[in-house]
Enzyme design. Structure first.
Site, PDB file in Angstrom:
ATOM      1  CD  GLU A 153       1.711   1.433   2.973  1.00 47.27           C
ATOM      2  OE1 GLU A 153       1.189   2.371   2.351  1.00 47.27           O
ATOM      3  OE2 GLU A 153       1.483   0.232   2.711  1.00 47.27           O
ATOM      4  CD  GLU A 259       0.803  -5.283   3.815  1.00 51.03           C
ATOM      5  OE1 GLU A 259       0.697  -4.938   2.614  1.00 51.03           O
ATOM      6  OE2 GLU A 259       0.543  -4.522   4.758  1.00 51.03           O
TER       7      GLU A 259
HETATM    8  O1  9MR Z   1      -4.999  -5.646  -0.300  1.00 50.83           O
HETATM    9  C1  9MR Z   1      -5.561  -4.366  -0.165  1.00 50.83           C
HETATM   10  C2  9MR Z   1      -6.441  -4.066  -1.360  1.00 50.83           C
HETATM   11  O2  9MR Z   1      -7.564  -4.920  -1.379  1.00 50.83           O
HETATM   12  C3  9MR Z   1      -6.886  -2.619  -1.324  1.00 50.83           C
HETATM   13  O3  9MR Z   1      -7.596  -2.315  -2.527  1.00 50.83           O
HETATM   14  C4  9MR Z   1      -5.686  -1.719  -1.191  1.00 50.83           C
HETATM   15  C5  9MR Z   1      -6.121  -0.271  -1.188  1.00 50.83           C
HETATM   16  O4  9MR Z   1      -5.299   0.580  -0.569  1.00 50.83           O
HETATM   17  O5  9MR Z   1      -4.969  -2.064  -0.004  1.00 50.83           O
HETATM   18  C6  9MR Z   1      -4.454  -3.343  -0.071  1.00 50.83           C
HETATM   19  O6  9MR Z   1      -3.640  -3.636   1.044  1.00 50.83           O
HETATM   20  C7  9MR Z   1      -2.516  -2.786   1.239  1.00 50.83           C
HETATM   21  C8  9MR Z   1      -2.225  -2.805   2.711  1.00 50.83           C
HETATM   22  O7  9MR Z   1      -3.356  -2.399   3.432  1.00 50.83           O
HETATM   23  C9  9MR Z   1      -1.033  -1.921   3.053  1.00 50.83           C
HETATM   24  N1  9MR Z   1       0.107  -2.280   2.278  1.00 50.83           N
HETATM   25  C10 9MR Z   1      -0.083  -2.338   0.838  1.00 50.83           C
HETATM   26  C11 9MR Z   1      -1.244  -3.272   0.520  1.00 50.83           C
HETATM   27  C12 9MR Z   1      -1.399  -3.389  -0.974  1.00 50.83           C
HETATM   28  O8  9MR Z   1      -1.771  -2.152  -1.506  1.00 50.83           O
END
Ligand code: 9MR
Length: 347
Positions: A153, A259
């Protein structure tokens, strides 16, 4: 005449049997039929020391939170890479075949102390962190690590580089430095750039491709693009997804749907998963798989669903609304999308 009638009825009975007899009743699961690795993430569960559930259905696991910098560099003066080998071992014991490492460099879930870190020392820190992370991956070989989201990102929606702590302290070179270090790994470890809204926003996808081309022109390795695909029932459209898949593979990058989840309530208007919404969700999961199956097989790194059960999805907490974006419901029972997804993988 009578015989022909019987034969006709038998053929009819047989073909009806075939249509109702979908793969869903065969005992086969996603991992048994998928022509490419099929992943999930569940460290929300395994991190709490409960038994992993997903390996019955999926063969690859992505690290959801456990390998984020806040966990691996919790204190300013020391790293803590044990979760790397721990996850690899737990995943193997649970029955997974492959591990996908997510993410090395990101702007969220950073350790609290990094906010006050001297900017002129950030580059040294990033270099050291990437080197140690790389070593930890090599030591953590209980199961095969197939790929790594080296940078996650880095882009804004308009395609410019996000003004993260890394950009502010180091500049664009932070991205080059991270890939430079991971490029030293054997090519069996596929290096990804991972981001969201790439199908919805062609300008952002073009910027991601340009960024990866630039990295390659600087002599470092970038093998693929991770399209996160946090999508909903309406958007992106099938043709937008197809265009994005084609752009990525035509430019010579592996494609990871990294994802995947499909919101049934993006605008917060619903408060329950009606059968109409669940059927539409099943169709959208099929759409993604059918489009993915059409890209050349050598670009198919795999498809990863972002979690197992709706109970553990990140969406309701993050957006404070009801949703049900995954393949299993709150009770861990298969939703209509599971069977459709399975059939689509089995075509
Ligand atoms: O699934 C993840 C969630 O449990 C966390 O709270 C969150 C915090 O930033 O991150 C989520 O995963 C993210 C991933 O690492 C990067 N892409 C977006 C995902 C959803 O936010």
């Amino acid at each position: 005449m009578y015989r022909i009638g019987i034969a006709f009825l038998l053929i009819l009975a047989f073909s009806c049997q075939k249509t109702t007899d979908s793969i869903c009743d065969s005992g086969k699961e996603l991992r048994d039929v998928a022509p490419f690795p099929i992943g999930t993430t569940e460290d929300g569960v395994v991190f709490n020391w409960q038994k992993a559930q997903g390996s019955r259905y999926f063969n690859r696991i992505s690290s959801e939170n456990i390998l984020k910098m806040e966990n691996l560099a919790p204190r300013r003066d020391s790293f803590n890479f044990w979760p790397c080998s721990w996850l690899s071992r737990e995943a193997k014991n649970a029955g997974y075949q492959y591990l996908h490492i997510h993410p090395v460099i990101w702007h969220r879930q950073l350790p609290y102390w990094l906010a006050n870190y001297p900017k002129n020392q950030l580059k040294n820190f990033l270099t050291d962190y990437c080197r140690q992370f790389k070593k930890a991956i090599l030591l953590a070989e209980s199961i095969q690590t197939t790929g790594i989201d080296v940078v996650n990102e880095a882009l804004n929606e308009d395609g410019t580089l996000r003004s993260s702590i890394w950009m502010q302290g180091i500049g664009k070179e932070y991205i080059l430095e991270a890939y430079r270090i991971f490029s030293e790994l054997d090519p069996q470890y596929k290096l990804f750039y991972n981001d969201y809204n790439l199908a919805l926003n062609p300008a952002k996808l073009d910027a991601a491709l340009d960024l990866c081309d630039w990295l390659r022109s600087q002599g470092v390795r970038v093998d693929g693009i991770g399209m996160q695909m946090h999508i909903n029932l309406q958007e992106p459209s099938s043709s937008d997804i197809a265009d994005a898949f084609a752009k990525i593979t035509n430019r010579g990058y592996l494609l990871h749907v990294s994802e995947l989840d499909i919101s049934i309530n993006p605008y917060g208007k619903a408060n329950a998963a009606t059968s109409d919404l669940l059927d539409k969700q099943a169709d959208k999961f099929v759409e993604v798989i059918e489009l993915y199956r059409h890209i050349p097989a050598h670009y198919q790194y795999g498809v990863t669903v972002w979690g197992i059960s709706d109970r553990n999805s990140w969406i309701p907490g993050e957006f404070n609304r009801f949703d049900a974006p995954l393949l299993f419901d709150q009770n861990n029972d298969k939703k209509p999308a599971y069977c459709s997804f399975l059939n689509a993988l089995n075509q």
